[in-house]
Design an enzyme around this catalytic site. Structure first.
Site, short mmCIF file in Angstrom:
data_model
loop_
_atom_site.label_atom_id
_atom_site.label_comp_id
_atom_site.label_asym_id
_atom_site.label_seq_id
_atom_site.Cartn_x
_atom_site.Cartn_y
_atom_site.Cartn_z
N LYS A 1 9.76 -4.21 4.85
CA LYS A 1 10.41 -5.47 4.49
C LYS A 1 10.42 -5.68 2.98
O LYS A 1 11.39 -6.18 2.43
CB LYS A 1 9.66 -6.65 5.13
CG LYS A 1 9.69 -6.66 6.62
CD LYS A 1 8.88 -7.81 7.17
CE LYS A 1 7.38 -7.67 7.00
NZ LYS A 1 6.75 -6.63 7.78
N GLY B 1 0.99 -6.54 3.48
CA GLY B 1 0.92 -5.57 2.39
C GLY B 1 2.32 -5.06 2.15
O GLY B 1 2.83 -4.27 2.93
N GLN C 1 4.11 -9.70 8.39
CA GLN C 1 3.82 -9.18 9.72
C GLN C 1 5.17 -8.96 10.43
O GLN C 1 6.11 -8.56 9.77
CB GLN C 1 2.91 -10.10 10.56
CG GLN C 1 1.49 -10.19 10.03
CD GLN C 1 1.39 -11.05 8.80
OE1 GLN C 1 1.75 -12.20 8.81
NE2 GLN C 1 0.90 -10.48 7.73
#
Ligand code: IMP
Length: 428
Positions: A16, A40, A223
């Site tokens: 992403k 992360g 996420q």
């Protein structure tokens, strides 16, 4: 499109950060709206690799970064990121704002996550990132949290912080874990106040004004949708609303403000953390190992190994439907080079029945046998591709098969980690 949301379609680590970075060149505001430092996001700009956990990735492209109210804020992580960015020559002066309604991750939250993981049986343990996300969000929901505004208020801080820290210690000790040092934590909090004060504001107003003024706002999910606390593979999920569904509560923007929803999916699928969580298309074979090796499938935050499997169109369909997805960005397709055939899971066989939806019943999902559609693999190097025509025919056919099975067009294909290694398909 003035307000665009980008979020992960699978169990995280879809790339992403790179897609957001690619889309961010026109953005005036880049916003994180949920999760926390469990994320992360790795972004490559030229030779430089940036690993961001809290700061919105779009900040690297010149947007103003907003950490909105839905994020749980680990102040130490943010402080270190600000330092790192400054040292790398990224000028963030006046370009980072933190919601005064965001909840603060307190020093006992991380140890509590880890103690809870350790206390659960092997078939239930979620293997959290240990960053205090679920315990901080849990405290928020039982009205025992501390928001940035509370931290910055001398009166509220004095009244509540010691109490919360002592209570956290009681809970830690109840789980057989070591308590935290309260005096040290109080001193640390005073330090946070000093540098957080100029960054904190009512980001609902900031974003509302920006939206009203027609500014470009990029909402960055962290996420991913299959880790969503409501719609993911509960209890093997993260504690926030990870899809486009988290935007309204996580930013204060009304849900109808969002013009475009893009979901990011790997051209295969990975899962990190809980071994116990279901993973129907897991490939425990040479192909899975090849994806892991070539795709460097190890966590940015934890270094943990990610298990790999085939693209799951059943899960992707479910996620696209729930989140009103307009287009998909397909990442890491280059990793699949040399694998033949490529497999796409189009349905599950559960106890002899063909199931085309994503079940809530985890036992059923554990028993699901994927029904695959096979597509011929490609052998060409893809990283130089920039336009649709540059992609070999078989790679295009694989993308088309995914579009067909998910029912959503692919607008971007990522063929390498660099910002430039992206093919725009120009789909709607
Ligand atoms: P938590 O978010 O730290 O509570 O962890 C809950 C579950 O979500 C664990 O299985 C984690 O491995 C997973 N998880 C949390 N954040 C990420 C992420 O950014 N990428 C992939 N998995 C994640």
């Amino acid at each position: 499109m003035p307000v665009t949301c980008v979020f992960g379609a699978q169990w995280g680590d879809e790339g992403k950060g790179k897609i957001v970075d690619y889309l961010a060149d026109r953005a005036d505001f880049a916003v994180r709206y949920q999760g926390g430092s469990n994320a992360g996001h790795t972004i490559y700009v030229g030779e430089t690799r940036f690993a961001l956990r809290l700061t919105p990735s779009g900040l690297l492209q010149g947007a103003t970064g907003v950490i909105a109210n839905g994020v749980v804020l680990d102040a130490n992580v943010l402080r270190d990121e600000i330092k790192m960015l400054t040292e790398q020559g990224v000028d963030i002066e006046g370009r980072l704002r933190v919601s005064d309604r965001a909840h603060v991750v307190l020093p006992f939250h991380g140890p509590m996550d880890r103690a809870l993981d350790a206390s659960r049986s092997a078939d239930w343990v979620n293997n959290t990132t240990g960053r205090g996300i679920s315990t901080c969000i849990g405290d928020k929901h039982r009205y025992e949290g501390l928001r940035v505004a509370d931290l910055l208020s001398e009166r509220v801080r004095a009244k509540r912080l010691r109490y919360l820290l002592e209570r956290g210690n009681q809970q830690l000790q109840g789980l057989g874990a070591d308590p935290i040092d309260i005096d040290q934590s109080l001193a640390e909090a005073e330090e946070w106040v000093r540098w957080l004060k100029p960054l904190a504001c009512d980001t609902t107003m900031l974003l509302h004004d920006a939206w009203r003024a027609g500014k470009e706002i990029l909402l960055e999910g962290a996420q991913a949708a299959l880790l969503d606390v409501d719609f993911g593979t509960y209890p093997f999920v993260s504690a926030s609303s990870t899809g486009a569904n988290g935007i309204a509560s996580g930013t204060g923007l009304p849900f109808r403000a969002v013009d475009k929803v893009i979901t990011v999916a790997k051209a295969y699928i990975t899962r990190v953390g809980s071994e116990a969580g279901p993973f129907p298309t897991r490939a425990d074979d040479e192909f899975g190992r090849q994806m892991q090796r070539v795709g460097k499938e190890f966590g940015t935050v934890t270094g943990r190994e990610r298990r790999c499997g085939w693209f799951d169109a059943v899960a992707a369909r479910y996620v696209c439907r729930l989140n009103g997805v307009d287009t998909m960005a397909l990442t890491k397709i280059d990793v699949l080079r040399g694998i033949d055939p490529l497999r796409i899971c189009v349905a599950y066989d559960i106890d002899g029945q063909r199931i085309e939806h994503f079940p809530a019943d985890l036992d059923a999902l554990q028993r699901a046998k994927p029904i695959y559609r096979d597509v011929a693999g490609f052998s060409e190097e893809l990283s130089a591709a920039r336009r649709r025509e540059d992609l070999p025919e078989r790679a295009r056919a694989y993308v088309a098969a995914i579009e067909e099975e998910v029912g959503v067009p692919v607008s971007l294909v990522s063929v390498g980690p660099e910002r430039t290694e992206t093919v725009s398909l120009g789909a709607a």
